[in-house]
Design a protein around this motif. Structure first.
Motif, PDB file in Angstrom:
ATOM      1  N   SER A  37       0.823  -1.223   0.000  1.00 46.82           N
ATOM      2  CA  SER A  37       0.000   0.000   0.000  1.00 46.82           C
ATOM      3  C   SER A  37       0.852   1.267   0.000  1.00 46.82           C
ATOM      4  CB  SER A  37      -0.939   0.005   1.212  1.00 46.82           C
ATOM      5  OG  SER A  37      -0.235   0.296   2.412  1.00 46.82           O
ATOM      6  N   LEU A  38       2.145   1.139   0.312  1.00 44.74           N
ATOM      7  CA  LEU A  38       3.044   2.292   0.362  1.00 44.74           C
ATOM      8  C   LEU A  38       3.683   2.601  -0.984  1.00 44.74           C
ATOM      9  CD1 LEU A  38       4.944   1.484   3.710  1.00 44.74           C
ATOM     10  CD2 LEU A  38       2.852   2.821   3.391  1.00 44.74           C
ATOM     11  N   LEU A 117       4.051   4.263  14.873  1.00 38.03           N
ATOM     12  CA  LEU A 117       4.823   4.696  13.701  1.00 38.03           C
ATOM     13  C   LEU A 117       4.124   4.288  12.407  1.00 38.03           C
ATOM     14  CD1 LEU A 117       8.489   3.906  14.842  1.00 38.03           C
ATOM     15  CD2 LEU A 117       7.366   6.130  14.728  1.00 38.03           C
ATOM     16  N   PHE A 118       3.535   3.078  12.389  1.00 39.91           N
ATOM     17  CA  PHE A 118       2.773   2.659  11.205  1.00 39.91           C
ATOM     18  C   PHE A 118       1.611   3.615  10.963  1.00 39.91           C
ATOM     19  CE2 PHE A 118       3.887  -2.057  12.215  1.00 39.91           C
ATOM     20  CZ  PHE A 118       5.172  -1.843  11.769  1.00 39.91           C
ATOM     21  N   LEU A 119       0.926   3.980  12.050  1.00 43.27           N
ATOM     22  CA  LEU A 119      -0.229   4.872  11.948  1.00 43.27           C
ATOM     23  C   LEU A 119       0.193   6.239  11.419  1.00 43.27           C
ATOM     24  CD1 LEU A 119      -3.236   5.374  12.469  1.00 43.27           C
ATOM     25  CD2 LEU A 119      -2.658   5.955  14.843  1.00 43.27           C
ATOM     26  N   ALA A 126       5.385  10.550   2.360  1.00 40.34           N
ATOM     27  CA  ALA A 126       6.788  10.777   2.002  1.00 40.34           C
ATOM     28  C   ALA A 126       7.751  10.080   2.964  1.00 40.34           C
ATOM     29  CB  ALA A 126       7.079  12.278   1.958  1.00 40.34           C
ATOM     30  N   SER A 127       7.325   9.902   4.204  1.00 41.59           N
ATOM     31  CA  SER A 127       8.186   9.271   5.214  1.00 41.59           C
ATOM     32  C   SER A 127       7.730   7.870   5.585  1.00 41.59           C
ATOM     33  CB  SER A 127       8.194  10.139   6.489  1.00 41.59           C
ATOM     34  OG  SER A 127       8.565  11.470   6.209  1.00 41.59           O
ATOM     35  N   PHE A 132       7.963   2.722   8.508  1.00 42.62           N
ATOM     36  CA  PHE A 132       7.671   1.296   8.474  1.00 42.62           C
ATOM     37  C   PHE A 132       8.901   0.489   8.890  1.00 42.62           C
ATOM     38  CE2 PHE A 132       7.017  -2.607   5.649  1.00 42.62           C
ATOM     39  CZ  PHE A 132       6.220  -3.249   6.589  1.00 42.62           C
ATOM     40  N   TYR A 133      10.074   0.855   8.385  1.00 48.59           N
ATOM     41  CA  TYR A 133      11.308   0.155   8.750  1.00 48.59           C
ATOM     42  C   TYR A 133      11.572   0.259  10.256  1.00 48.59           C
ATOM     43  CZ  TYR A 133      12.352   0.255   3.710  1.00 48.59           C
ATOM     44  OH  TYR A 133      12.310   0.094   2.348  1.00 48.59           O
ATOM     45  N   MET A 134      11.427   1.475  10.780  1.00 50.70           N
ATOM     46  CA  MET A 134      11.672   1.667  12.216  1.00 50.70           C
ATOM     47  C   MET A 134      10.645   0.924  13.060  1.00 50.70           C
ATOM     48  SD  MET A 134      12.948   5.644  12.577  1.00 50.70           S
ATOM     49  CE  MET A 134      11.598   6.371  11.645  1.00 50.70           C
ATOM     50  N   GLY A 135       9.402   0.913  12.583  1.00 52.72           N
ATOM     51  CA  GLY A 135       8.356   0.192  13.307  1.00 52.72           C
ATOM     52  C   GLY A 135       8.633  -1.303  13.350  1.00 52.72           C
TER      53      GLY A 135
END
Length: 468
Positions: A37-38, A117-119, A126-127, A132-135
């Motif tokens: 979805s990203l 963070l996902f939310l 843009a971020s 997503f990676y950090m989450g």
């Protein structure tokens, strides 16, 4: 004491196990579709009837979405595995020093922040990838399986406690959570979402609730003994002790060869990361349909649980061991036809379920006989190795995979690579002078002797009962 009675004794403990295990499963199973979805591109999303769902509201090129989504998902998975490596080394020490409840709160806090963070990522396109990676990295900071085992062990060690009831209740809570959250997952996937704002909001709400319940109601289960030196040593000293234990494992003759076979096996098995993407790309299947096709694997694993033990009883452990190896390698060869028909994709996966569980049990028993009291540390070392390899293998298979492939070679390239590594694994495992099997060969005889002894004892007990 029955499992039901045990659940009533510590309801909050098993409730947290239920929610914690289920939420981790849900988030990890949603990561692939959320990653898709990203994806953004210049191709507009078609609204024509019968058009396959691309997975993104910002890109109508389905093949591109699947490719990019797979790479995003596996990169995020690499972050999670890197986090798990660090946590695996320190969490056992941390739990002994500060207690299970405190460690559980840290894990739940990490997953709560992860979902947050996902939310946020759904609102900041843009971020979104970096969020997503950090989450996903924070998801790796919650080893629910390890903490759950520690809590169950604590409860089982208490006086007047049925240890089998404790582990049965813990297993029941985890199994039930997987069933419930898997059903929720199928419902979510059937909606074909491109905006996960509501999903992550509800997930955040549940995680915050689990954190508050743990903080307020969960009792500390750690049993601190007067002569326990671990609770008096510093954190750094205990971590160094853990690392020293891993180094000492390699002083065992044959352990290096055994670990090398596991490393090669883990690399070959990593093609499983493509299990959602391949049928979606090559057979035009929807994700919920793909997941439903995996349901028979669960049933087959349960129904066929006694196949390998039955083979061992009839043929002997040695013959059963070789038969399983030939069967599993032959099943892998069927993936070479993955470009022709879905049967060549799902068929091998179903065939694996016939013997895989029993074969893993047999090889696990062989390792236990070989390593003795070092088996727990060896199992932890295997986990660390698997996490380390996943940092590379997930993105590697995503790179080899091409959702737009149209030729036999391009469509089977990931499986050709996996089979090449599998062949190398067999050479390392069974080489007559350098392989790991020469250290493990005698363990098959020990397993046979053990089975015969246990069978004879059971027969004697049955005979005694009849005479009585």
């Amino acid at each position: 004491m029955s499992v039901g009675d045990e659940l009533k004794r510590y309801p909050m403990v098993y409730l947290i196990m239920f929610v914690g295990s289920g939420m981790l499963l849900l988030v990890n199973m949603l990561e692939g579709s959320f990653a898709r979805s990203l994806v953004m591109c210049d191709t507009p999303v078609s609204t024509a009837a019968g058009q396959l769902f691309s997975g993104s509201a910002h890109c109508g090129d389905r093949g591109f979405v699947i490719n990019e989504g797979q790479m995003i998902s596996q990169t995020a998975q690499s972050w999670e595995m890197a986090s798990k490596i660090i946590v695996m080394v320190v969490i056992a020490v941390f739990s002994d020093l500060y207690g299970r409840k405190f460690t559980l709160l840290i894990g739940l806090g990490a997953t709560t922040l992860s979902v947050l963070l996902f939310l946020i990522g759904t609102q900041l396109p843009a971020s979104s990838r970096w969020l997503f990676y950090m989450g996903q990295g924070l998801q790796g900071a919650f080893p629910m399986e390890l903490i759950g085992t520690q809590i169950a062990t604590d409860l089982a060690s208490l006086d007047s406690t049925d240890s089998q009831g404790v582990f049965g209740a813990a297993g029941a809570a985890t199994t039930l959570s997987q069933a419930v959250f898997a059903a929720i997952l199928l419902c979510i996937q059937a909606l074909e979402l491109t905006d996960y704002t509501l999903v992550w909001f509800m997930t955040l709400f549940v995680n915050v609730g689990a954190f508050v319940v743990t903080l307020v109601f969960l009792p500390e289960t750690r049993v601190q003994k007067a002569d326990d030196k671990k609770t008096t040593q510093s954190f750094g000293r205990q971590v160094m002790g853990e690392l020293a234990d891993y180094r000492q494992l390699f002083e065992i003759n044959g352990l290096g060869a055994l670990m090398l076979t596991y490393v090669l096996k883990a690399i070959a098995d990593a093609f499983m990361t493509l299990n959602q993407a391949v049928p979606m790309a090559y057979y035009g299947m929807k994700l919920d349909t793909v997941l439903l096709c995996f349901v028979p694997m669960i049933l087959l694993s349960v129904v066929c649980a006694g196949v390998v033990p039955g083979m061992s009883a009839k043929m002997g452990e040695r013959s059963a061991f070789w038969a399983c190896n030939y069967f599993l390698f032959s099943a892998n060869l069927l993936f070479l036809g993955v470009s022709f028909n879905p049967c060549f994709f799902f068929g091998p996966l179903y065939l694996f379920c016939v013997v895989f569980g029993g074969y893993e049990g047999m090889t696990g028993s062989m390792c236990t006989k070989f390593l003795g009291d070092k088996i727990a540390k060896y199992t932890a070392l295997r986990s660390l190795s698997g996490y380390s390899l996943s940092i590379v293998t997930g993105p590697l298979y995503a790179y080899l995979f091409d959702a737009k492939a149209s030729t036999w070679f391009d469509m089977t390239l990931p499986y050709l690579f996996s089979l090449s590594v599998r062949l190398l694994e067999f050479c390392v495992w069974f080489h007559p002078t350098l392989g790991a099997f020469r250290y493990m060969d005698a363990m098959l005889d020990l397993l046979t002797e053990e089975r015969i002894t246990v069978s004879a004892a059971d027969s004697s007990k049955a005979a005694d009962k009849k005479t009585d």
